[in-house]
Every structure is written in C-alpha cells, then in structure tokens.
Motif scaffolding. Structure first.
Motif, short mmCIF file in Angstrom:
data_model
loop_
_atom_site.label_atom_id
_atom_site.label_comp_id
_atom_site.label_asym_id
_atom_site.label_seq_id
_atom_site.Cartn_x
_atom_site.Cartn_y
_atom_site.Cartn_z
N LYS A 29 0.81 -1.22 0.00
CA LYS A 29 0.00 0.00 0.00
C LYS A 29 0.84 1.28 0.00
N GLY A 30 2.09 1.20 0.49
CA GLY A 30 2.95 2.38 0.51
C GLY A 30 3.77 2.56 -0.76
N PHE A 31 3.63 1.64 -1.71
CA PHE A 31 4.46 1.65 -2.92
C PHE A 31 4.27 2.93 -3.74
N HIS A 32 3.01 3.32 -3.94
CA HIS A 32 2.71 4.50 -4.76
C HIS A 32 3.39 5.74 -4.22
N ILE A 33 3.19 6.01 -2.93
CA ILE A 33 3.74 7.23 -2.34
C ILE A 33 5.26 7.20 -2.36
N LEU A 34 5.85 6.06 -2.00
CA LEU A 34 7.31 5.97 -1.94
C LEU A 34 7.93 6.16 -3.33
N GLN A 35 7.37 5.54 -4.34
CA GLN A 35 7.93 5.68 -5.68
C GLN A 35 7.77 7.10 -6.22
N GLY A 36 6.63 7.73 -5.88
CA GLY A 36 6.45 9.12 -6.26
C GLY A 36 7.49 10.02 -5.62
N MET A 37 7.76 9.81 -4.34
CA MET A 37 8.74 10.62 -3.62
C MET A 37 10.15 10.38 -4.15
N ILE A 38 10.45 9.13 -4.50
CA ILE A 38 11.77 8.81 -5.07
C ILE A 38 11.95 9.53 -6.41
N ALA A 39 10.92 9.50 -7.25
CA ALA A 39 11.00 10.17 -8.55
C ALA A 39 11.18 11.67 -8.39
N VAL A 42 0.99 13.41 -4.33
CA VAL A 42 2.14 12.80 -4.99
C VAL A 42 3.42 13.00 -4.18
N SER A 43 3.48 14.14 -3.46
CA SER A 43 4.67 14.45 -2.66
C SER A 43 4.64 13.80 -1.29
N GLY A 44 3.52 13.17 -0.92
CA GLY A 44 3.46 12.48 0.35
C GLY A 44 3.02 13.32 1.52
N ILE A 45 2.38 14.47 1.27
CA ILE A 45 1.88 15.28 2.37
C ILE A 45 0.37 15.23 2.48
N LEU A 46 -0.30 14.60 1.52
CA LEU A 46 -1.75 14.41 1.56
C LEU A 46 -2.07 12.98 1.14
#
Length: 385
Positions: free
Chosen positions: A241-251, A342-346
């Motif tokens: 479930k955390g994959f989307h947020i983590l990959q977005g932050m890495i990109a 996408v940035s992980g703050i919402l």
C-alpha cells in the motif's frame, strides 16, 4: 436611385464572437496547455495513444471554453438552480440504479452514454451558491449561511456515500469558497481552522495506535483509513500500500535541480511510478524537469490563479464575483491536492493535475470552468467598451 450596401467583411462578422477575450487569462491557459502536452508526451509516448488522446481532450476542452465564453453571465445565473436540481436528482439515481466498478457506485447509464453525475456538481455547486447569495444581497443573515451549508451538504453527502472522497472534497471546497467570499465571518473560520489543525496533530501523534489492525474509524471506510495510515508511515508496507507514495517521492527527489532530461526519467519509463499519465504525472514531471521545471509549472498556475482572482475582483455583480472566485480557487485546490498527494503530504484521493493529467471528463470540466471565467471577463470588458 437604389442605395448600395457593402457586405461586411468576414472579420467584422466574426469580431463579436472573438472580441473581449481576456489576454492574460488566454496566455496562462496557453502556457499550461503547452506544459501539459510536453509532460504527457514524455510520460505517455510509449503508453498507447495517451498523448494523442490527451491532445484531443484539450481540443474538446478548448471548444467547451469557447462556447461557454459566449454565454452571458445572466444566462449562467438562470441555469444555476436547474443544474443543481438535475445534479442532485442524478446523484440520487446513482444511489438507486448506479453502475458499480471496483467497489464504487459512481456512474449512471442514461442509454446513450455512461455519465458520472458528481463531475457536474463541481460546477453546479458554486453556481447554485453564487445564485443564492446574489438573491440575498444586502440582507444576509446567519440563517442564509446555514441554508447555504445545507445546499452544500446534500451533494457532498451523496458523493461520499458512493464512495468518492476525492470528488466530495472538491465539491465541498467549491461551495466553501463561495460561502467564504460571500462574507462568512472570520470568527467562524478561525475556530474551524484551529480545530482542523488540532485534529491533524492528534492524528499524527496517535498514528501508531489508531492504525493497528482491527481499529475502526467512524465515518470512514476501510480503504480510506488505509490511505491515511499509509500517508502517515508508507514504509510499513513499502511493496504494497505504501508503494505508490514511496515511488512518487523517489521520482521527485531524483529529479534534482535540473531533472534527468526530457524522456529520460528512469522511474517513469521503467514503470516504477504508478498511474504515470494520470494521478502521478507530477512525479514524472519532477523527475525529468527537476526543481527548475516545477518552478515554471508553479509560476504558470500562480499566474492563472491571480488572473482569475483579478477577474473576480472586477466582476460587476455579486453572482459573477462569487462564481469567478470559487472557480479560480477550484484550480488551486486541484493543483494543491494533486501535488500534495504525490509528494506524500496528503492522502492519495485520485485528483488530477489540471492541464497535465490524462482524463477526458476532468478536461471537459476544466474547459467549462475556464469558459465561465472567460465569460465573466468578456462581459466586463464588453461593458466597459
């Protein structure tokens, strides 16, 4: 002796149709459309026909903008109540006979096409409330704001029940902006903001306890609870479930100052970024264009929003002023929520980035909102001239 009449030139006949368009607003739209096409080509050139379809959707939105811009704001005001009533009726129809996909009942088959009535309410809601406050001009009382809140609560509640939290929030904010611009007292706004800040702080501090398996959250479904808990700590399930947020932050982080270059994003084209042409296209944009590209994108959105607020400030009536202000702040909400999730703050709520994300319905809604802004700007300019 017969009089000779010269036939007016084609330009003179078309001039009333094209005249009065707001130049700065048109420039902001052109810049954002160019950035959107650039981002979509880079992220979606190897993703079927996404780029071509995105261009087609932009042309449709442009046509909608052009047509709506010809409509006098008085006619928009006359359409406010019928559109709102139709939207609520269609939402009730979705509740009774809607189409269910992936656990959500959001669509309605009307025979010719399948529609999503909640999209209509993004425009119908501010239209309705702007009409209401126009009718109450000069005699606003507390009951008037309470009735406005009730008018807002009905569609928001129906959309949340589908469930569609992202669209419900967009409709909610569209209505709240109108109510605020209508003169809602800061004595009511500040306590609500303070209560929200306290709630967020309490949520963060108690995350470890309330996100344990088996803990139920009132008023939220399990998938919504999961989204919030994933936001608070995406590393607990990095491959799930955390994959989307983590990959977005890495990109986003890997883009650095200048980015990896056009069509050179590894996270994007190796398909580590989920939904790279829709909800998470901002991550792909950050990876390839870096902080410099993001600043250009933010400047373009800021330009659009400030121009929209200037149009609202110059609008001649309460209705047009409230409507233009709410529509403009709606663009801000779209951009802020998308970039924030996408940035992980919402939490991830499925809100597209205007002009950039792929999506036909969202693009038409965007064209409709911009057409309303252009109509209000044209009416003012034509009135002055």
């Amino acid at each position: 002796m017969s009089a000779v009449f010269e036939r007016p030139s084609l330009w003179l006949r078309l001039r009333p149709v094209f005249g009065g368009f707001d130049g700065p607003l048109s420039l902001a739209i052109a810049i954002l459309a160019a950035l959107g096409l650039l981002a979509m080509y880079s992220a979606g050139y190897d993703h079927g026909t996404r780029f071509v379809d995105h261009g087609r959707n932009m042309l449709i939105a442009l046509a909608v903008l052009f047509v709506v811009a010809q409509v006098n704001p008085q006619r928009l005001q006359q359409a406010a109540v019928p559109l709102y009533v139709l939207g609520v009726v269609l939402l009730l129809a979705v509740e009774l006979a809607g189409i269910t996909r992936k656990g959500a009942t959001r669509w309605l088959d009307i025979g010719v096409i399948v529609i999503q009535p909640s999209e209509m309410m993004k425009i119908a809601m501010p239209l309705m409330l702007a009409w209401w406050f126009q009718k109450r001009e000069g005699q606003l009382r507390v009951p008037d704001f309470l009735l406005a809140g009730a008018l807002l609560a009905v569609p928001v509640g129906l959309v949340m029940k589908q469930p569609d939290l992202g669209t419900a929030l967009l409709i909610l904010f569209a209505g709240v902006y109108v109510i605020f611009f209508a003169g809602l007292s800061w004595k009511l706004v500040i306590p609500a903001l303070a209560l929200g800040a306290v709630g967020i702080l309490a949520l963060v501090l108690s995350a470890d306890r309330i996100c344990q398996p088996g803990v139920d959250w009132p008023f939220l479904r399990e998938y919504q609870r999961t989204r919030v808990c994933t936001l608070l700590d995406p590393t607990k399930d990095p491959l799930g479930k955390g994959f989307h947020i983590l990959q977005g932050m890495i990109a986003i982080g890997s883009g650095g100052l200048a980015g990896k270059g056009f069509m050179q994003g590894t996270q994007t084209h190796l398909e580590f970024i989920p939904e790279r042409t829709t909800d998470f296209i901002f991550a792909a944009f950050c990876e390839e264009f870096g902080l410099a590209g993001v600043l250009v994108l933010l400047a373009a959105f800021t330009f659009l929003i400030f121009r929209g607020l200037m149009i609202a400030a110059d609008a001649p009536t309460v209705f047009t002023r409230l409507l233009a202000g709410a529509v403009t702040m709606g663009f801000f909400t779209y951009a802020f929520v998308n970039m924030g999730m996408v940035s992980g703050i919402l939490p991830v709520v499925g809100v597209p980035l205007p002009f950039v994300s792929y999506g036909g319905t969202a693009m038409v809604t965007l064209g409709l909102g911009l057409g309303i802004l252009m109509s209000i700007a044209r009416s003012r300019r034509l009135m002055v001239s």
